[in-house]
Design a protein around this motif. Structure first.
Motif, PDB file in Angstrom:
ATOM      1  N   LEU A 192       6.362 -31.417 -18.280  1.00  0.00           N
ATOM      2  CA  LEU A 192       5.958 -30.358 -17.357  1.00  0.00           C
ATOM      3  C   LEU A 192       4.991 -30.871 -16.280  1.00  0.00           C
ATOM      4  O   LEU A 192       5.049 -30.427 -15.128  1.00  0.00           O
ATOM      5  N   THR A 193       4.120 -31.827 -16.621  1.00  0.00           N
ATOM      6  CA  THR A 193       3.229 -32.374 -15.592  1.00  0.00           C
ATOM      7  C   THR A 193       4.023 -33.238 -14.606  1.00  0.00           C
ATOM      8  O   THR A 193       3.748 -33.203 -13.405  1.00  0.00           O
ATOM      9  N   ALA A 194       5.030 -33.975 -15.118  1.00  0.00           N
ATOM     10  CA  ALA A 194       5.867 -34.776 -14.203  1.00  0.00           C
ATOM     11  C   ALA A 194       6.625 -33.852 -13.249  1.00  0.00           C
ATOM     12  O   ALA A 194       6.742 -34.119 -12.045  1.00  0.00           O
ATOM     13  N   TYR A 195       7.155 -32.766 -13.805  1.00  0.00           N
ATOM     14  CA  TYR A 195       7.818 -31.749 -12.974  1.00  0.00           C
ATOM     15  C   TYR A 195       6.862 -31.246 -11.881  1.00  0.00           C
ATOM     16  O   TYR A 195       7.198 -31.234 -10.697  1.00  0.00           O
ATOM     17  N   ALA A 196       5.660 -30.840 -12.293  1.00  0.00           N
ATOM     18  CA  ALA A 196       4.713 -30.206 -11.375  1.00  0.00           C
ATOM     19  C   ALA A 196       4.227 -31.179 -10.303  1.00  0.00           C
ATOM     20  O   ALA A 196       4.066 -30.814  -9.134  1.00  0.00           O
ATOM     21  N   TYR A 197       4.001 -32.408 -10.716  1.00  0.00           N
ATOM     22  CA  TYR A 197       3.562 -33.439  -9.773  1.00  0.00           C
ATOM     23  C   TYR A 197       4.606 -33.606  -8.666  1.00  0.00           C
ATOM     24  O   TYR A 197       4.278 -33.598  -7.473  1.00  0.00           O
ATOM     25  N   ASN A 198       5.853 -33.718  -9.053  1.00  0.00           N
ATOM     26  CA  ASN A 198       6.922 -33.905  -8.068  1.00  0.00           C
ATOM     27  C   ASN A 198       7.182 -32.639  -7.256  1.00  0.00           C
ATOM     28  O   ASN A 198       7.519 -32.710  -6.072  1.00  0.00           O
ATOM     29  N   ILE A 281      13.840 -34.192  -0.780  1.00  0.00           N
ATOM     30  CA  ILE A 281      14.992 -34.016  -1.675  1.00  0.00           C
ATOM     31  C   ILE A 281      14.870 -34.941  -2.888  1.00  0.00           C
ATOM     32  O   ILE A 281      15.152 -34.555  -4.018  1.00  0.00           O
ATOM     33  N   GLU A 282      14.351 -36.136  -2.632  1.00  0.00           N
ATOM     34  CA  GLU A 282      14.181 -37.094  -3.725  1.00  0.00           C
ATOM     35  C   GLU A 282      13.128 -36.626  -4.735  1.00  0.00           C
ATOM     36  O   GLU A 282      13.349 -36.678  -5.953  1.00  0.00           O
ATOM     37  N   THR A 283      11.987 -36.158  -4.244  1.00  0.00           N
ATOM     38  CA  THR A 283      10.953 -35.691  -5.187  1.00  0.00           C
ATOM     39  C   THR A 283      11.432 -34.422  -5.901  1.00  0.00           C
ATOM     40  O   THR A 283      11.126 -34.222  -7.077  1.00  0.00           O
ATOM     41  N   ALA A 284      12.199 -33.593  -5.202  1.00  0.00           N
ATOM     42  CA  ALA A 284      12.764 -32.389  -5.847  1.00  0.00           C
ATOM     43  C   ALA A 284      13.708 -32.795  -6.979  1.00  0.00           C
ATOM     44  O   ALA A 284      13.706 -32.187  -8.055  1.00  0.00           O
ATOM     45  N   ASP A 285      14.501 -33.839  -6.741  1.00  0.00           N
ATOM     46  CA  ASP A 285      15.407 -34.335  -7.788  1.00  0.00           C
ATOM     47  C   ASP A 285      14.623 -34.800  -9.013  1.00  0.00           C
ATOM     48  O   ASP A 285      15.013 -34.548 -10.152  1.00  0.00           O
ATOM     49  N   ARG A 286      13.506 -35.479  -8.743  1.00  0.00           N
ATOM     50  CA  ARG A 286      12.687 -35.958  -9.863  1.00  0.00           C
ATOM     51  C   ARG A 286      12.107 -34.793 -10.656  1.00  0.00           C
ATOM     52  O   ARG A 286      12.007 -34.835 -11.875  1.00  0.00           O
ATOM     53  N   ALA A 287      11.691 -33.755  -9.921  1.00  0.00           N
ATOM     54  CA  ALA A 287      11.156 -32.565 -10.595  1.00  0.00           C
ATOM     55  C   ALA A 287      12.224 -31.952 -11.491  1.00  0.00           C
ATOM     56  O   ALA A 287      11.971 -31.596 -12.653  1.00  0.00           O
TER      57      ALA A 287
END
Lengths: 315, 315
Positions: A192-198, A281-287
């Motif tokens: 969840l923190t990786a999601y939120a960070y991205n 788009i890339e950071t959204a993909d990571r999220a």
């Protein structure tokens, strides 16, 4: 009373924000209500509540003050930012410093920070540590941004550091605290923190794109403010800079009539916006990828939807 | 390592203050070090450590981060105050905003506030509640002061409210937390907070007197700054105001050449300083009386000495 739906939770946050700025000092109360009631997307508290639910939390009331505190940090920094940027409008309303003057705006920002502290005190040590750490990084990010703007130097690495510190850190803290309050294990907290960070990175990149190509009326504030201050997305990030800007000196290197308009034009035609869009788009993909290990739930679906909302917003 | 003497405790506080502003953002680190290393009387942390010892505490290391946080709150407000007051010197050194500009000074003040939060997080809920409450009152006091100065109206009641909120509240919080950390009972906590509250009032009244009659060289800052800003002790408080100032409009009612010098002269000759001095002696007496129920100890003697130091200081 148990609060179980996200919309009921968000209503509780509005009430918490309004009720807590209850000073008997008139100007603090009025200026605080002014900025709080002007709305905003409330993406930070929404994210924190959804993280709580997605991690298995069952009573949002537990997370509401913490989520409200996240919005309060953000609100305090807006008041101080608007002083530093000489911005006259925010969310379609006059800014605090434009209406009450710099002295009271500075104090109102400080007051809102003390209210963060009040909202967080009941949570105890680990939560206050997470929040204080996020606040420190946020101020550092703001400062790096001001320093880069002053130096007229903004390269891609600096930009990334700035948006990670000034925006992603608070998103990350919200998910971290939400997941912890739900009693999640380390793996879920990390996801969840990786999601939120991205999501935070995505949010800020889109914000900076909107500063260049957004519709001022939809946004409720003038566009080009970041460009004028030598922040956000610059031609230098693109790598395709003209010889005149070879030193990356975007804030100072443009001379004639309306330098901001000229710079905006250059940014629009330079491809910088398209590059930034690709980064978003890339950071959204990571999220999105970070959410995969979470068990399916309506809250997980809402977190996925939040990515789309952040990526495709027009204000 | 157990820390038992007040001087060792104060050295630990200096180290804590210096070490905690360790940002890798150069301007935040340098501006923070600048204001912290410029000294100051450190009366708030000293008071907190002495309260801890007088209440029976045995290892000052327990109280050091909290006491350092009190000084950090004070330091943060100094940086923001100096912006609002356009002050150019502080403790004999150039102010943060005069050296680094308003933008970085505002951010440095915010950064120091986040460091308060970091220092306090390990103490948990009741302590963070006490500190956040004191911070709220402090900002309220500063705001009331700015509002009174702007309106050109400062009566005795307003003055008392202002100094209670902006100064005494933080003193009170220090003694409260110090006594609690020592495991004191309610009676001892009440005695030490009453002491600290009255010491805080005394401290501020003396501060305002020194603004009128102090020696600028000894003080390390210009005198008359409060008078110029329509704060502190005014002829109106005395009750013996001249007809020209019957509306209490001390900040605006003086016209010719050097209005601040003229107002200073008037204050010196009006008896306002003598009245203020009497008030300071009265609050000092109350502070002294509050200590009576404490068991005798070297720390209690030091708290008594602190009253004399605060009352009879010349800077």
């Amino acid at each position: 009373m148990t609060v179980t739906t996200i919309e009921t939770g968000m209503q509780a946050i509005e009430k918490t924000l309004r009720d807590i700025v209850d000073s008997d000092v008139e100007v603090l109360r009025e200026a605080s209500q002014h900025i709080i009631s002007s709305g905003g997307k409330r993406v930070r508290p929404r994210l924190a509540l959804l993280a709580y639910l997605a991690a298995g939390g069952e009573d949002l009331a537990t997370a509401v003050p913490m989520a409200a505190a996240l919005e309060m940090v953000h609100t305090a920094t807006l008041v101080h930012d608007d002083i530093n940027d000489h911005s006259l409008t925010r969310r379609g309303k006059v800014t605090v410093h434009a209406r009450w003057g710099n002295t009271f705006a500075l104090l109102t920002g400080d007051y809102l920070f003390t209210k963060v502290y009040e909202l967080m005190a009941p949570y105890g040590t680990p939560y206050n540590g997470i929040m204080s750490d996020a606040c420190i990084r946020l101020v550092e990010g703001e400062t790096l941004q001001a320093a880069a703007a002053k130096a007229g130097r903004m390269d891609r690495e600096t930009y990334k550091t700035i948006i990670a510190k000034k925006t992603a850190s608070l998103f990350e803290a919200g998910a971290d605290m939400g997941a912890r309050l739900a009693g999640a294990d380390d793996k879920i907290i990390a996801a969840l923190t990786a999601y939120a960070y991205n999501l935070g990175l995505t949010f800020q990149i889109v914000d900076d794109i909107l500063d260049i190509i957004g519709d001022p009326e939809t946004m409720g504030k003038p566009v080009g403010a970041d460009v004028a201050q030598g922040r956000g997305i610059t031609a230098a990030q693109n790598g395709k800079i003209t010889p005149d800007h070879a030193d990356g000196g975007v804030a100072t290197a443009v001379a004639p009539a309306d330098p901001v308009q000229q710079m905006m034009e250059q940014l629009r035609s330079s491809g910088a916006v398209e590059i930034a869009r690709m980064q978003a788009i890339e950071t959204a993909d990571r999220a999105r990828a970070a959410l995969e290990i979470l068990p399916p739930s309506p809250a997980r679906d809402e977190l996925t939807n939040l990515i789309e909302l952040v990526l495709n917003r027009d204000k």
